[in-house]
Design a protein around this motif. Structure first.
Motif, PDB file in Angstrom:
ATOM      1  N   ALA A 140       0.829  -1.205   0.000  1.00 30.73           N
ATOM      2  CA  ALA A 140       0.000   0.000   0.000  1.00 30.73           C
ATOM      3  C   ALA A 140       0.868   1.262   0.000  1.00 30.73           C
ATOM      4  CB  ALA A 140      -0.925  -0.008   1.220  1.00 30.73           C
ATOM      5  N   VAL A 141       1.944   1.240   0.784  1.00 28.06           N
ATOM      6  CA  VAL A 141       2.853   2.398   0.831  1.00 28.06           C
ATOM      7  C   VAL A 141       3.526   2.608  -0.531  1.00 28.06           C
ATOM      8  CG1 VAL A 141       4.991   3.287   1.861  1.00 28.06           C
ATOM      9  CG2 VAL A 141       3.258   2.229   3.310  1.00 28.06           C
ATOM     10  N   ALA A 176       4.056   5.654  -5.528  1.00 28.48           N
ATOM     11  CA  ALA A 176       4.106   5.710  -6.997  1.00 28.48           C
ATOM     12  C   ALA A 176       3.049   6.674  -7.538  1.00 28.48           C
ATOM     13  CB  ALA A 176       3.896   4.314  -7.569  1.00 28.48           C
ATOM     14  N   ILE A 177       1.838   6.626  -6.977  1.00 23.42           N
ATOM     15  CA  ILE A 177       0.765   7.517  -7.448  1.00 23.42           C
ATOM     16  C   ILE A 177       1.094   8.974  -7.117  1.00 23.42           C
ATOM     17  CG2 ILE A 177      -1.654   8.133  -7.120  1.00 23.42           C
ATOM     18  CD1 ILE A 177      -2.238   5.165  -6.683  1.00 23.42           C
ATOM     19  N   SER A 178       1.573   9.210  -5.897  1.00 21.98           N
ATOM     20  CA  SER A 178       1.884  10.580  -5.472  1.00 21.98           C
ATOM     21  C   SER A 178       3.023  11.179  -6.284  1.00 21.98           C
ATOM     22  CB  SER A 178       2.250  10.591  -3.977  1.00 21.98           C
ATOM     23  OG  SER A 178       1.199  10.079  -3.206  1.00 21.98           O
ATOM     24  N   GLN A 233       8.845  13.382  -6.872  1.00 18.91           N
ATOM     25  CA  GLN A 233       9.198  13.045  -8.261  1.00 18.91           C
ATOM     26  C   GLN A 233      10.705  12.902  -8.412  1.00 18.91           C
ATOM     27  OE1 GLN A 233       7.551  15.650 -11.278  1.00 18.91           O
ATOM     28  NE2 GLN A 233       9.001  14.928 -12.809  1.00 18.91           N
ATOM     29  N   THR A 234      11.460  13.746  -7.706  1.00 19.49           N
ATOM     30  CA  THR A 234      12.924  13.664  -7.759  1.00 19.49           C
ATOM     31  C   THR A 234      13.416  12.322  -7.224  1.00 19.49           C
ATOM     32  OG1 THR A 234      13.086  16.063  -7.435  1.00 19.49           O
ATOM     33  CG2 THR A 234      15.067  14.757  -7.011  1.00 19.49           C
ATOM     34  N   ILE A 235      12.847  11.902  -6.080  1.00 19.19           N
ATOM     35  CA  ILE A 235      13.250  10.609  -5.495  1.00 19.19           C
ATOM     36  C   ILE A 235      12.894   9.465  -6.444  1.00 19.19           C
ATOM     37  CG2 ILE A 235      12.804   9.015  -3.596  1.00 19.19           C
ATOM     38  CD1 ILE A 235      12.279  11.480  -1.825  1.00 19.19           C
ATOM     39  N   ALA A 236      11.673   9.518  -7.008  1.00 23.01           N
ATOM     40  CA  ALA A 236      11.241   8.449  -7.914  1.00 23.01           C
ATOM     41  C   ALA A 236      12.132   8.391  -9.155  1.00 23.01           C
ATOM     42  CB  ALA A 236       9.784   8.666  -8.309  1.00 23.01           C
ATOM     43  N   CYS A 256      13.551  -2.907 -10.187  1.00 18.95           N
ATOM     44  CA  CYS A 256      13.300  -1.731  -9.357  1.00 18.95           C
ATOM     45  C   CYS A 256      12.217  -2.037  -8.313  1.00 18.95           C
ATOM     46  CB  CYS A 256      12.887  -0.550 -10.235  1.00 18.95           C
ATOM     47  SG  CYS A 256      12.712   0.987  -9.336  1.00 18.95           S
ATOM     48  N   ALA A 257      11.130  -2.687  -8.740  1.00 18.36           N
ATOM     49  CA  ALA A 257      10.036  -3.021  -7.817  1.00 18.36           C
ATOM     50  C   ALA A 257      10.500  -4.024  -6.768  1.00 18.36           C
ATOM     51  CB  ALA A 257       8.848  -3.579  -8.596  1.00 18.36           C
TER      52      ALA A 257
END
Length: 224
Positions: free
Chosen positions: A34-35, A40-42, A55-58, A86-87
Motif C-alpha cells: 500500500a505504501v 508511486a501515485i503521489s 518526483q525527484t526521489i522516484a 526496481c520493484a
C-alpha cells in the motif's frame, strides 16, 4: 523470546488440504504494498519539468536501476526487466525498514516471503534463458563440460534459490533475535533502539540491494 515463537495463523481446510496463512506476514506485506502504491501515485500524479521532492526521489530510483540493468544485461530491450528489478528492490527495502516502526515487523523475517522472492527470480531467469537461447541450447548447457555433470549443474541452480532466500531471511531474523536478547538482558532504553535502527536501515538496505543484484546477475547469466 516469546515474540518470535508466537505465529498468528489463519487455517482453512479445503478437502484434504489445510491452507495456513501467517497473519502478521500478510498484514505487513499489504502495508508495504500500500505504501509503495501510494508513493508511486503521489510521485507521478503531477509530473513537471521542475520536479517535486517525491518526483525527484522516484526519478533517481528509476534512473539508477535502469542503468544497473542496462550494464548487467547488455540488451537493447533491457527496459522490460527494469521495472521488475526496481520493484523488487523497493519491496525488499521497505519490508526490511518497516521493522524500525514500533508494533510493526518485517515480512522478510518470514522464510515464506524470501523464498517466494527467490523462486520468482529463478522462474524469470530461466524463462528468459530459454527465450534468449532456445530450449535445445538451454538444456545442452546443463551437460557442460560433460553430460554426466547435468545433475550437479541442476543442483547448483536450485542451490542459488536456497542460498539467496536464506541469506536475506537469516540476516533479518538474526537481527530481530539479537535485538530481543539485548532488550531482555540489559533493560536499556538506548542500545536496543540503536540496534533496531542499525539492523533495519543499514543491514536491511544492504541485504535488499544484495538480493536484488543477485537476482539480476542470475538473469544475466541465463541470457548470455
Amino acid at each position: 523470546m516469546d515474540e518470535l515463537s508466537k505465529i498468528w495463523q489463519w487455517n482453512y481446510r479445503i478437502g484434504d488440504y489445510n491452507l495456513v496463512f501467517n497473519v502478521e506476514t500478510l498484514i505487513m506485506t499489504w502495508i508495504v504494498m500500500a505504501v509503495l502504491i501510494f508513493f508511486a501515485i503521489s510521485a507521478t500524479r503531477k509530473l513537471a519539468y521542475v520536479p517535486s521532492p517525491l518526483q525527484t526521489i522516484a526519478e533517481f530510483i528509476v534512473t539508477t536501476f535502469d542503468g544497473l540493468v542496462q550494464d548487467a544485461l547488455e540488451l537493447k530491450d533491457y527496459r522490460k526487466y527494469s521495472p521488475l528489478i526496481c520493484a523488487l528492490f523497493m519491496f525488499l527495502l521497505l519490508s526490511n525498514w518497516i521493522g524500525i516502526i514500533p508494533y510493526l515487523s518485517e515480512p522478510t523475517k518470514d522464510l515464506n516471503t524470501t523464498l517466494s522472492m527467490g523462486l520468482l527470480g529463478f522462474v524469470i531467469a530461466h524463462y528468459s534463458g530459454i527465450r534468449a537461447k532456445g530450449l535445445k541450447r538451454y538444456l545442452s548447457e546443463y551437460c557442460q563440460p560433460m553430460f554426466f555433470m547435468a545433475p550437479l549443474n541442476i543442483i547448483g541452480e536450485i542451490a542459488k534459490v536456497v542460498s539467496v532466500s536464506f541469506r536475506l531471511y537469516g540476516n533479518i531474523m538474526g537481527g530481530s533475535i539479537i535485538i530481543l536478547v539485548v532488550s531482555h538482558l540489559l533493560w536499556n532504553l538506548v542500545i536496543p533502539p540503536f540496534l533496531n535502527l542499525f539492523f533495519g536501515l543499514f543491514v536491511g538496505t544492504i541485504q535488499a540491494f544484495v538480493f536484488t543484484m543477485l537476482t539480476l546477475v542470475y538473469i544475466s547469466v541465463q541470457i548470455k
